[in-house]
Design an enzyme around this catalytic site. Structure first.
Site, mmCIF file in Angstrom:
data_model
loop_
_atom_site.group_PDB
_atom_site.id
_atom_site.type_symbol
_atom_site.label_atom_id
_atom_site.label_comp_id
_atom_site.label_asym_id
_atom_site.label_seq_id
_atom_site.Cartn_x
_atom_site.Cartn_y
_atom_site.Cartn_z
ATOM 1 C CE1 TYR A 156 -3.619 2.618 1.061
ATOM 2 C CE2 TYR A 156 -2.071 3.216 2.801
ATOM 3 C CZ TYR A 156 -3.210 3.476 2.073
ATOM 4 O OH TYR A 156 -3.962 4.596 2.349
ATOM 5 C CE LYS A 160 -3.433 5.496 -0.815
ATOM 6 N NZ LYS A 160 -4.571 6.157 -1.514
#
Length: 260
Positions: A156, A160
């Site tokens: 994740y 990002k």
């Protein structure tokens, strides 16, 4: 306020949480909003709630991992509203880390990157010609402090961080076409994913210099600012909205008893 009177806005992952709060904020300020989400029923409920308040909103099921679905959602927004002025890339996927890094799976890594990063790429690619044609086009990506510092979640966080880079490079390309591209990087925000975990949120709040975790409305305010004419000379930037958590090591500060 009616900063977005006449604007057409498409938001991904907008059935709940930050996406839903952002849809409410845009609609309350005059925009016509297409609420998209992989959960089509929840998207319709969110849009219906806005219509009940006399606001303009439609729903459309969209899986950002599917190029055809993304292109259909953008086409639906243009067909329904006659234009597309703002794209908000909010959809994401976050897999829990394996206890040991070497035990992480390819599938979890691929899912986080495909939805969080490549999904935003698919949406921007489909929307950009329409945003350029609007004369006031803007893309706002919802990133995370995970893309700026170590807060766990390897895949994740990598996705990002990639979104920060995509925002910067797309801004450089799209500027000549009259489209601005920016990113909001939230810290911990109280959303449905934290339901039943109030003790954890309370513990996190103590780490934030401003003394609380964020609310979806905090992020919606930042997103709508970057999409508005108030930010007409801002592009390629990352706006950190994190209660001060990235200002330094708050745990170290609390433990310190004198000068270092």
């Amino acid at each position: 306020m009616t900063r977005f009177e006449g604007y057409a806005v498409l938001i991904t992952g907008a059935a709940r949480g930050i996406g839903a709060a952002t849809a409410r904020r845009f609609a309350a300020e005059g925009a016509r909003v297409l609420v998209t989400d992989v959960d089509g029923e929840a998207a319709e409920m969110a849009a219906a709630g806005l219509r009940e308040r006399g606001l303009t909103a439609e729903a459309y099921r969209c899986d950002v991992a599917d190029r055809a679905a993304v292109e259909a959602a953008v086409a639906h927004a243009v067909d329904t509203f006659g234009a597309l002025d703002v794209l908000v890339n909010n959809a994401f996927h976050c897999s829990p880390d394996a206890p040991l890094f070497e035990d992480g799976s390819d599938d979890a890594w691929a899912a986080d990157l495909d939805i969080t990063l490549t999904g935003a790429y698919r949406c921007a690619r489909a929307a950009l010609p329409h945003l350029a044609a609007s004369g006031r086009g803007a893309v706002v990506c919802v990133g995370s402090v995970n893309g700026l510092a170590d807060f766990g979640n390897h895949a994740y966080s990598a996705a990002k961080a990639g979104l920060v880079s995509l925002t910067r490079t797309l801004a450089g390309h799209a500027a000549a076409r009259g489209v601005r591209v920016n990113l909001v990087a939230p810290g911990t925000v109280r959303t449905a994913s934290w339901e039943g975990r109030d003790d954890e949120l309370a513990a996190f709040a103590e780490l934030y210099p401003l003394g609380r975790v964020g609310e979806p409305e905090d992020i919606a305010a930042a997103v709508t600012f970057l999409a508005s004419r108030d930010a007409s000379w801002i592009t390629g930037t990352t706006l950190v909205v994190d209660g001060g958590i990235t200002t330094g090591d708050t745990g170290f500060r609390a433990a310190r008893r004198g000068p270092v």
